[in-house]
Design a protein around this motif. Structure first.
Motif, PDB file in Angstrom:
ATOM      1  N   PRO A  38       0.843  -1.197   0.000  1.00  0.00           N
ATOM      2  CA  PRO A  38       0.000   0.000   0.000  1.00  0.00           C
ATOM      3  C   PRO A  38       0.877   1.246   0.000  1.00  0.00           C
ATOM      4  O   PRO A  38       1.847   1.333   0.756  1.00  0.00           O
ATOM      5  CB  PRO A  38      -0.797  -0.125   1.302  1.00  0.00           C
ATOM      6  CG  PRO A  38      -0.820  -1.592   1.579  1.00  0.00           C
ATOM      7  CD  PRO A  38       0.502  -2.107   1.100  1.00  0.00           C
ATOM      8  N   ASP A  39       0.550   2.191  -0.864  1.00  0.00           N
ATOM      9  CA  ASP A  39       1.429   3.338  -1.088  1.00  0.00           C
ATOM     10  C   ASP A  39       0.581   4.557  -1.444  1.00  0.00           C
ATOM     11  O   ASP A  39       0.337   4.841  -2.607  1.00  0.00           O
ATOM     12  CB  ASP A  39       2.407   2.984  -2.225  1.00  0.00           C
ATOM     13  CG  ASP A  39       3.340   4.110  -2.596  1.00  0.00           C
ATOM     14  OD1 ASP A  39       3.469   5.074  -1.819  1.00  0.00           O
ATOM     15  OD2 ASP A  39       3.959   4.013  -3.677  1.00  0.00           O
ATOM     16  N   HIS A  40       0.138   5.267  -0.406  1.00  0.00           N
ATOM     17  CA  HIS A  40      -0.703   6.449  -0.576  1.00  0.00           C
ATOM     18  C   HIS A  40       0.021   7.470  -1.462  1.00  0.00           C
ATOM     19  O   HIS A  40       1.144   7.835  -1.202  1.00  0.00           O
ATOM     20  CB  HIS A  40      -0.996   7.037   0.805  1.00  0.00           C
ATOM     21  CG  HIS A  40      -2.013   8.126   0.813  1.00  0.00           C
ATOM     22  ND1 HIS A  40      -2.358   8.778   1.964  1.00  0.00           N
ATOM     23  CD2 HIS A  40      -2.765   8.682  -0.175  1.00  0.00           C
ATOM     24  CE1 HIS A  40      -3.264   9.691   1.685  1.00  0.00           C
ATOM     25  NE2 HIS A  40      -3.529   9.646   0.398  1.00  0.00           N
ATOM     26  N   GLN A 107       4.408   6.702   5.268  1.00  0.00           N
ATOM     27  CA  GLN A 107       5.381   6.264   4.282  1.00  0.00           C
ATOM     28  C   GLN A 107       6.321   5.202   4.867  1.00  0.00           C
ATOM     29  O   GLN A 107       6.695   4.242   4.181  1.00  0.00           O
ATOM     30  CB  GLN A 107       6.155   7.468   3.763  1.00  0.00           C
ATOM     31  CG  GLN A 107       5.262   8.452   3.015  1.00  0.00           C
ATOM     32  CD  GLN A 107       6.036   9.621   2.462  1.00  0.00           C
ATOM     33  OE1 GLN A 107       7.010   9.432   1.736  1.00  0.00           O
ATOM     34  NE2 GLN A 107       5.615  10.832   2.797  1.00  0.00           N
ATOM     35  N   VAL A 108       6.677   5.371   6.140  1.00  0.00           N
ATOM     36  CA  VAL A 108       7.513   4.360   6.798  1.00  0.00           C
ATOM     37  C   VAL A 108       6.743   3.049   6.914  1.00  0.00           C
ATOM     38  O   VAL A 108       7.285   1.962   6.684  1.00  0.00           O
ATOM     39  CB  VAL A 108       8.003   4.864   8.167  1.00  0.00           C
ATOM     40  CG1 VAL A 108       8.703   3.757   8.947  1.00  0.00           C
ATOM     41  CG2 VAL A 108       8.935   6.062   7.988  1.00  0.00           C
ATOM     42  N   MET A 109       5.445   3.133   7.237  1.00  0.00           N
ATOM     43  CA  MET A 109       4.624   1.919   7.305  1.00  0.00           C
ATOM     44  C   MET A 109       4.524   1.257   5.938  1.00  0.00           C
ATOM     45  O   MET A 109       4.527   0.023   5.830  1.00  0.00           O
ATOM     46  CB  MET A 109       3.241   2.247   7.857  1.00  0.00           C
ATOM     47  CG  MET A 109       3.254   2.550   9.337  1.00  0.00           C
ATOM     48  SD  MET A 109       1.593   2.780  10.008  1.00  0.00           S
ATOM     49  CE  MET A 109       1.364   4.537   9.747  1.00  0.00           C
ATOM     50  N   SER A 110       4.466   2.042   4.887  1.00  0.00           N
ATOM     51  CA  SER A 110       4.432   1.496   3.534  1.00  0.00           C
ATOM     52  C   SER A 110       5.715   0.716   3.246  1.00  0.00           C
ATOM     53  O   SER A 110       5.679  -0.391   2.687  1.00  0.00           O
ATOM     54  CB  SER A 110       4.249   2.624   2.518  1.00  0.00           C
ATOM     55  OG  SER A 110       4.286   2.127   1.206  1.00  0.00           O
ATOM     56  N   ALA A 111       6.839   1.288   3.641  1.00  0.00           N
ATOM     57  CA  ALA A 111       8.121   0.604   3.438  1.00  0.00           C
ATOM     58  C   ALA A 111       8.166  -0.697   4.236  1.00  0.00           C
ATOM     59  O   ALA A 111       8.673  -1.722   3.752  1.00  0.00           O
ATOM     60  CB  ALA A 111       9.275   1.523   3.825  1.00  0.00           C
ATOM     61  N   ALA A 112       7.631  -0.679   5.456  1.00  0.00           N
ATOM     62  CA  ALA A 112       7.603  -1.892   6.272  1.00  0.00           C
ATOM     63  C   ALA A 112       6.693  -2.953   5.645  1.00  0.00           C
ATOM     64  O   ALA A 112       7.027  -4.146   5.636  1.00  0.00           O
ATOM     65  CB  ALA A 112       7.153  -1.567   7.691  1.00  0.00           C
ATOM     66  N   ALA A 113       5.558  -2.527   5.102  1.00  0.00           N
ATOM     67  CA  ALA A 113       4.677  -3.471   4.421  1.00  0.00           C
ATOM     68  C   ALA A 113       5.396  -4.089   3.223  1.00  0.00           C
ATOM     69  O   ALA A 113       5.268  -5.293   2.957  1.00  0.00           O
ATOM     70  CB  ALA A 113       3.393  -2.779   3.974  1.00  0.00           C
ATOM     71  N   GLY A 114       6.179  -3.289   2.521  1.00  0.00           N
ATOM     72  CA  GLY A 114       6.960  -3.804   1.397  1.00  0.00           C
ATOM     73  C   GLY A 114       7.939  -4.875   1.835  1.00  0.00           C
ATOM     74  O   GLY A 114       8.120  -5.896   1.156  1.00  0.00           O
TER      75      GLY A 114
END
Length: 193
Positions: A38-40, A107-114
């Motif tokens: 997920p990447d808002h 954005q940090v959470m997006s990187a962690a999801a990645g």
């Protein structure tokens, strides 16, 4: 139950990894999966470093440099050898962009999801992974040595390789131990399935 759900329910970290590392075609596909996180606003607030071969020894030197001056040689040697616990280490880096509607935390959470997607994709390809952090993930010497820019942070070190030995299944908690129903402010009820 779908095969994806079963796969996620069976997922486990694998601390004992050995050669061979996944081939670059597998790593590339796993990185493509990571980019589906997920990447808002499609900011792509991540980047990755793939470390193997002589790079593992260089990463170990960075880790050893993080030890305090009074550290014993044994502690310094342990830090130096840490990256060699797997034939490949993929470093996930959160690289947030300024955006008026997307906070840095998202954005940090997006990187962690990645990183999670990356780990799942490597596991699906038959390789083991272990997501590690520790003090080295936050140490300025490691950030400098890896070329992190201001505002970037390490999400984790994803150790990967061939699983060296099977381990017993990890017990999983019952959902009722960490889920409640919210009905209104101050009103929670037990989660029952």
């Amino acid at each position: 139950m779908s095969s994806i759900t079963r796969f996620i329910l069976d997922r486990a970290s694998e601390p004992r990894l050995q050669e061979p590392a996944p081939p670059m075609s597998v790593v590339d596909q796993a990185l493509r999966c990571a980019a589906r996180a997920p990447d808002h606003a499609l900011l792509r607030p991540w980047r990755y470093l793939v470390v193997e071969g002589s790079g593992l020894a260089a990463l170990g030197e960075l880790f050893a440099a993080c030890c305090p001056p009074e550290a014993a040689d044994k502690e310094r040697d342990k830090a130096r050898r840490a990256p060699e616990r797997a034939p490949m280490v993929i470093i996930g880096i959160a690289s947030p962009n300024h955006h008026p509607k997307v906070p840095e935390a998202e954005q940090v959470m997006s990187a962690a999801a990645g990183m999670s997607f990356l780990s799942l994709a490597l596991s699906d390809a038959g390789y083991g992974t272990m997501w590690r952090t520790g003090p080295v993930a936050y140490h300025p010497a490691v950030h400098e040595g890896l070329g992190l820019q201001p505002g970037e942070s390490i999400i984790g070190f994803l150790y990967t390789g061939t699983i060296a030995s099977e381990k017993p299944p990890v017990p999983r908690p019952d959902t009722g131990s960490y889920v409640a129903r919210w009905e209104a402010p101050g009103q929670l009820s037990t989660w029952e399935t």
